[in-house]
Scaffold this motif. Sequence first.
Motif, PDB file in Angstrom:
ATOM      1  N   THR A 144      28.637  51.509  74.676  1.00  0.00           N
ATOM      2  CA  THR A 144      27.292  50.769  74.381  1.00  0.00           C
ATOM      3  C   THR A 144      27.149  50.851  72.821  1.00  0.00           C
ATOM      4  O   THR A 144      27.339  52.023  72.255  1.00  0.00           O
ATOM      5  N   LEU A 145      26.780  49.683  72.448  1.00  0.00           N
ATOM      6  CA  LEU A 145      26.665  49.587  70.825  1.00  0.00           C
ATOM      7  C   LEU A 145      25.395  50.057  70.369  1.00  0.00           C
ATOM      8  O   LEU A 145      24.412  49.778  71.010  1.00  0.00           O
ATOM      9  N   LEU A 146      25.250  50.912  69.339  1.00  0.00           N
ATOM     10  CA  LEU A 146      24.098  51.355  68.753  1.00  0.00           C
ATOM     11  C   LEU A 146      23.841  50.869  67.441  1.00  0.00           C
ATOM     12  O   LEU A 146      24.572  50.680  66.707  1.00  0.00           O
ATOM     13  N   LEU A 147      22.424  50.796  67.042  1.00  0.00           N
ATOM     14  CA  LEU A 147      21.980  50.134  66.041  1.00  0.00           C
ATOM     15  C   LEU A 147      20.725  50.931  65.356  1.00  0.00           C
ATOM     16  O   LEU A 147      19.664  51.098  66.286  1.00  0.00           O
ATOM     17  N   ALA A 148      20.521  51.563  64.021  1.00  0.00           N
ATOM     18  CA  ALA A 148      19.563  52.156  63.823  1.00  0.00           C
ATOM     19  C   ALA A 148      18.472  51.220  63.352  1.00  0.00           C
ATOM     20  O   ALA A 148      18.588  50.185  62.832  1.00  0.00           O
ATOM     21  N   VAL A 149      17.232  51.734  63.709  1.00  0.00           N
ATOM     22  CA  VAL A 149      15.889  50.619  63.553  1.00  0.00           C
ATOM     23  C   VAL A 149      15.699  50.721  62.110  1.00  0.00           C
ATOM     24  O   VAL A 149      15.817  51.863  61.257  1.00  0.00           O
ATOM     25  N   ASP A 150      15.405  49.669  61.499  1.00  0.00           N
ATOM     26  CA  ASP A 150      15.206  49.620  59.979  1.00  0.00           C
ATOM     27  C   ASP A 150      13.671  49.833  59.382  1.00  0.00           C
ATOM     28  O   ASP A 150      12.829  49.112  60.419  1.00  0.00           O
ATOM     29  N   PRO A 151      13.326  50.690  58.840  1.00  0.00           N
ATOM     30  CA  PRO A 151      13.854  51.907  58.152  1.00  0.00           C
ATOM     31  C   PRO A 151      13.986  53.016  59.025  1.00  0.00           C
ATOM     32  O   PRO A 151      13.011  53.281  59.863  1.00  0.00           O
ATOM     33  N   PRO A 152      14.998  53.712  59.263  1.00  0.00           N
ATOM     34  CA  PRO A 152      14.942  54.742  60.042  1.00  0.00           C
ATOM     35  C   PRO A 152      14.222  56.058  59.615  1.00  0.00           C
ATOM     36  O   PRO A 152      14.772  56.577  58.635  1.00  0.00           O
ATOM     37  N   ARG A 153      13.172  56.275  60.124  1.00  0.00           N
ATOM     38  CA  ARG A 153      12.265  57.415  59.657  1.00  0.00           C
ATOM     39  C   ARG A 153      12.178  58.478  60.731  1.00  0.00           C
ATOM     40  O   ARG A 153      11.455  58.401  61.585  1.00  0.00           O
ATOM     41  N   LEU A 154      13.219  59.604  60.597  1.00  0.00           N
ATOM     42  CA  LEU A 154      13.019  60.468  61.602  1.00  0.00           C
ATOM     43  C   LEU A 154      11.963  61.453  61.262  1.00  0.00           C
ATOM     44  O   LEU A 154      11.595  61.889  60.239  1.00  0.00           O
ATOM     45  N   PRO A 155      11.381  62.167  62.185  1.00  0.00           N
ATOM     46  CA  PRO A 155      10.176  63.121  62.081  1.00  0.00           C
ATOM     47  C   PRO A 155      11.104  64.438  61.213  1.00  0.00           C
ATOM     48  O   PRO A 155      12.161  64.734  61.330  1.00  0.00           O
ATOM     49  N   PRO A 156      10.377  65.123  60.406  1.00  0.00           N
ATOM     50  CA  PRO A 156      10.590  66.249  59.874  1.00  0.00           C
ATOM     51  C   PRO A 156      11.605  67.307  60.757  1.00  0.00           C
ATOM     52  O   PRO A 156      12.518  67.880  59.899  1.00  0.00           O
ATOM     53  N   PRO A 157      11.211  67.665  61.779  1.00  0.00           N
ATOM     54  CA  PRO A 157      11.747  68.612  62.489  1.00  0.00           C
ATOM     55  C   PRO A 157      13.163  68.064  63.070  1.00  0.00           C
ATOM     56  O   PRO A 157      13.946  68.898  63.900  1.00  0.00           O
ATOM     57  N   ALA A 158      13.819  66.751  62.910  1.00  0.00           N
ATOM     58  CA  ALA A 158      14.829  66.451  63.328  1.00  0.00           C
ATOM     59  C   ALA A 158      16.057  67.100  62.795  1.00  0.00           C
ATOM     60  O   ALA A 158      15.901  67.566  61.565  1.00  0.00           O
ATOM     61  N   ASP A 159      16.950  67.595  63.736  1.00  0.00           N
ATOM     62  CA  ASP A 159      18.057  68.241  63.284  1.00  0.00           C
ATOM     63  C   ASP A 159      19.084  67.433  62.537  1.00  0.00           C
ATOM     64  O   ASP A 159      19.123  66.260  62.490  1.00  0.00           O
ATOM     65  N   ARG A 160      20.102  68.231  62.011  1.00  0.00           N
ATOM     66  CA  ARG A 160      21.217  67.676  61.536  1.00  0.00           C
ATOM     67  C   ARG A 160      21.793  66.592  61.790  1.00  0.00           C
ATOM     68  O   ARG A 160      22.444  65.487  61.482  1.00  0.00           O
ATOM     69  N   GLN A 161      22.373  66.734  63.169  1.00  0.00           N
ATOM     70  CA  GLN A 161      23.090  65.853  64.094  1.00  0.00           C
ATOM     71  C   GLN A 161      22.175  64.536  64.349  1.00  0.00           C
ATOM     72  O   GLN A 161      23.007  63.381  64.217  1.00  0.00           O
ATOM     73  N   ALA A 162      21.066  64.707  64.616  1.00  0.00           N
ATOM     74  CA  ALA A 162      19.967  63.342  64.908  1.00  0.00           C
ATOM     75  C   ALA A 162      20.205  62.588  63.656  1.00  0.00           C
ATOM     76  O   ALA A 162      20.497  61.500  63.523  1.00  0.00           O
ATOM     77  N   ARG A 163      20.065  63.136  62.323  1.00  0.00           N
ATOM     78  CA  ARG A 163      19.899  62.474  61.099  1.00  0.00           C
ATOM     79  C   ARG A 163      21.366  61.888  60.774  1.00  0.00           C
ATOM     80  O   ARG A 163      21.472  60.790  60.506  1.00  0.00           O
ATOM     81  N   GLU A 164      22.438  62.613  61.206  1.00  0.00           N
ATOM     82  CA  GLU A 164      23.571  62.135  60.794  1.00  0.00           C
ATOM     83  C   GLU A 164      24.023  60.801  61.777  1.00  0.00           C
ATOM     84  O   GLU A 164      24.813  59.924  61.219  1.00  0.00           O
TER      85      GLU A 164
END
Length: 121
Positions: free
Chosen positions: A36-56
């Motif tokens: 399955t191909l993945l693509l980040a939504v522009d602009p990717p704004r993760l919530p502050p509690p997002a962990d390092r793995q999610a951000r990477e």
Amino acid sequence: MSVEQRPQEYRDHPVRSYVLTGGRSHPTRNTLRPETLLLAVDPPRLPPPADRQARELVRLCRGTLALAEVAAYLGLPVSLVTVLVSDLVDGGYLTLRSNHQPHLLPGRGILETVLDGLRNL
């Protein structure tokens, strides 16, 4: 034995998988496959509690990558990345690009022709 000749040693991840997924072992969606191909939504704004793995993971998906490729880059099992990706898709941070085509059944005429051919054998 030199460094180049030694086989790569097993390196355990310092944080257990169940900690990264909040204790869950199954994704919220069953449509995710390693290809399955993945693509980040522009602009990717993760919530502050997002962990390092999610951000990477979101950073890697700024270009289209397969789920298995993302797992390889992160050095995590595909099953674990599937759960993380599922959460990010549910949150609207990633989109899926699947080239899976629904199976199309042949028309009635073709099936009757095949059946007639089999009967004539």
